[in-house]
Design an enzyme around this catalytic site. Sequence first.
Site, PDB file in Angstrom:
ATOM      1  N   GLU A 173     -58.553  -8.795 -93.455  1.00  0.00           N
ATOM      2  CA  GLU A 173     -57.881  -9.230 -93.068  1.00  0.00           C
ATOM      3  C   GLU A 173     -58.225 -11.154 -93.193  1.00  0.00           C
ATOM      4  O   GLU A 173     -57.595 -11.100 -92.558  1.00  0.00           O
ATOM      5  CB  GLU A 173     -56.770  -9.061 -91.753  1.00  0.00           C
ATOM      6  N   ASN A 214     -60.764  -6.287 -97.310  1.00  0.00           N
ATOM      7  CA  ASN A 214     -59.774  -5.268 -97.177  1.00  0.00           C
ATOM      8  C   ASN A 214     -58.122  -6.157 -96.607  1.00  0.00           C
ATOM      9  O   ASN A 214     -59.204  -6.829 -96.018  1.00  0.00           O
ATOM     10  CB  ASN A 214     -60.022  -4.286 -95.840  1.00  0.00           C
ATOM     11  N   HIS A 251     -49.670  -1.170 -96.755  1.00  0.00           N
ATOM     12  CA  HIS A 251     -48.601  -0.432 -95.670  1.00  0.00           C
ATOM     13  C   HIS A 251     -46.953  -0.560 -95.719  1.00  0.00           C
ATOM     14  O   HIS A 251     -46.775  -1.602 -96.056  1.00  0.00           O
ATOM     15  CB  HIS A 251     -49.447  -0.861 -94.214  1.00  0.00           C
ATOM     16  N   GLU A 280     -55.277   2.386 -96.262  1.00  0.00           N
ATOM     17  CA  GLU A 280     -54.769   2.384 -94.856  1.00  0.00           C
ATOM     18  C   GLU A 280     -53.163   2.883 -95.561  1.00  0.00           C
ATOM     19  O   GLU A 280     -51.995   2.641 -94.928  1.00  0.00           O
ATOM     20  CB  GLU A 280     -54.625   1.260 -94.319  1.00  0.00           C
ATOM     21  N   ASP A 282     -49.778   3.934 -95.886  1.00  0.00           N
ATOM     22  CA  ASP A 282     -48.625   5.171 -95.002  1.00  0.00           C
ATOM     23  C   ASP A 282     -47.209   3.887 -95.609  1.00  0.00           C
ATOM     24  O   ASP A 282     -46.943   2.973 -95.894  1.00  0.00           O
ATOM     25  CB  ASP A 282     -48.396   4.046 -93.544  1.00  0.00           C
TER      26      ASP A 282
HETATM   27  C1  XIL Z   1     -54.246   0.212 -86.248  1.00  0.00           C
HETATM   28  C2  XIL Z   1     -54.599   1.203 -85.466  1.00  0.00           C
HETATM   29  O1  XIL Z   1     -54.026   2.293 -86.441  1.00  0.00           O
HETATM   30  C3  XIL Z   1     -54.200   1.249 -84.184  1.00  0.00           C
HETATM   31  O2  XIL Z   1     -54.525   2.433 -83.267  1.00  0.00           O
HETATM   32  C4  XIL Z   1     -54.627  -0.064 -83.425  1.00  0.00           C
HETATM   33  O3  XIL Z   1     -53.633  -0.071 -82.466  1.00  0.00           O
HETATM   34  C5  XIL Z   1     -54.181  -1.149 -83.839  1.00  0.00           C
HETATM   35  O4  XIL Z   1     -55.324  -0.733 -85.105  1.00  0.00           O
HETATM   36  N1  XIL Z   1     -54.701  -2.750 -89.882  1.00  0.00           N
HETATM   37  C6  XIL Z   1     -55.739  -2.320 -90.591  1.00  0.00           C
HETATM   38  C7  XIL Z   1     -56.105  -1.174 -89.352  1.00  0.00           C
HETATM   39  O5  XIL Z   1     -57.086  -2.907 -90.537  1.00  0.00           O
HETATM   40  O6  XIL Z   1     -57.379  -1.893 -88.607  1.00  0.00           O
HETATM   41  C8  XIL Z   1     -55.589  -0.993 -88.078  1.00  0.00           C
HETATM   42  O7  XIL Z   1     -55.458   0.264 -87.107  1.00  0.00           O
HETATM   43  C9  XIL Z   1     -53.729  -1.662 -88.868  1.00  0.00           C
HETATM   44  C10 XIL Z   1     -53.249  -2.663 -89.512  1.00  0.00           C
END
Ligand code: XIL
Length: 493
Positions: A173, A214, A251, A280, A282
């Site tokens: 990020e 990422n 996401h 990641e 969802d």
């Molecule tokens: C999130 C986790 O799922 C949570 O448990 C934590 O509180 C915050 O981080 N981008 C990412 C992940 O790269 O590491 C993040 O994960 C979600 C967004």
Amino acid sequence: MAGLSVRRGGSPKARSLVARAVVVGAVGLLAVAGAVMVNSSANAAASTLGAAAAQSGRYFGAAINAGKLSNSTYTTIAAREFNMATPENEMKLDATEPSQNNFTFGSGDTVFNWATGRGMRVRGHTLVWHSQLPGWMQSLSGSTNTLNAMKNHITKVMQHYQGHIYAWDVVNEALNEDGSRRGSVWQNQIGNSYIDQAFQTARAADSSAKLCYNDYNIENWNYAKTQGAYNMVRDMKQRGIPIDCVGFQSHFNPNSPVPSSFQTTLSNFASLGVDVALTELDIEGASATSYGNVTRACLAVPRCVGITVWGVRDIDSWRASANPLLFDGNGNKKPAYQAVLDALNGASPTNPPTTPPTTGPTNPPGSGQLVGRASNRCVDITGFNTANGTPLQLWDCTGGWNQRWSYTNAALVNPQSGKCLNVSGTANGTRVTLSSCTGATAQQWQFRANGNVANVQSGRCLDAVGQGTANGTALQIYDCVAAGQANQQWTLR
Ligand code: XIL
């Protein structure tokens, strides 16, 4: 690698995996046959996400949370369905270096050991990020001081897991929504060069791990942040910075829906010479159509190596109220699960051409020791005996000439003896020996994305007998476990 352990063979779980190997072996055999014979009929449908993804040489993973591993509903689903694990929080900077140069790997190791003990691979997440930083890091100042702290963090964490992580999210990020650099302690103290330096440091620390950038909101090709990420990766590749992969967090929600251009984006990044993955995933509301679409977007891109969902059940999600995952709070499969499984089962049965890291000694092709994932021991010519028919075994890695293998024309040649890793037969249980090189398919081996080393003649996999891990354990060929199983997973390094 203190703190890490591997499960020993012979436990009830290990025995059940042997039984399962016989059942799912046919799938692995078909996948190998498909790759070797170029084309063949469709695979039999697999019944778990990991096995279904493995048919096309891909993985299907989940974020795994150490705090959930005592919940049997959670672990039952996770162990059954997935063949890749990402520690959800346990390898982040606040978890691994809470005070300067004091490294704590307890919860990272918990997730790592749980996953690898079940034959899963692990994505490391994450080494350089603006978020979840310990206090001391947030208040770093001075370019040299901050750079040294960043390098030390990357080096120590990667060395702890050296040789055992499939890919690391080296930088997470780093961009704003307009594609410019996001402010962070790293950006503000070190300047633009921090990303290059992070990747260079990472390659030096563990040359066997793929190194990824990422980010989120880089899935829509017609979006400034996506263009910013693309230009950054293109520039890094052009300048020879060691980057192997790009992770698309994926996401999705009504403000950031699944874009129709996602496949285009994946394909455009892949053409820069990197692997791509959904890291990641969802989707708020878990529309089956949307889940099917994103899965097919990955499957349509040969260098899209796998998909990871960000949690197991909805109640495990960081966005639990969005019900964004494939299993409901009770652990039942949701319609989106079936959509993903069907899409995976519909993929063509070829391995995507994944690339090893661009530098460093890790291969194939290449040479080194052939190290077993379950045992952490090496494929060894028993007694340094170079006679034809000498059995090969597992033994502590010593660096001796009797543990060196060079991957040449699909054969594994021991340079000192000039002889090859060989099987005289195709049946389950056929022992692996040393023999004069013939160029025959009995001596050809295919390194597969799930860690398997498949014998080309039989389609069966190099396997430590009885899931043994001790010195002296014999080696055989056996039905490949499509989802990956640690006694059939090998790294040439
Ligand atoms: C999130 C986790 O799922 C949570 O448990 C934590 O509180 C915050 O981080 N981008 C990412 C992940 O790269 O590491 C993040 O994960 C979600 C967004």
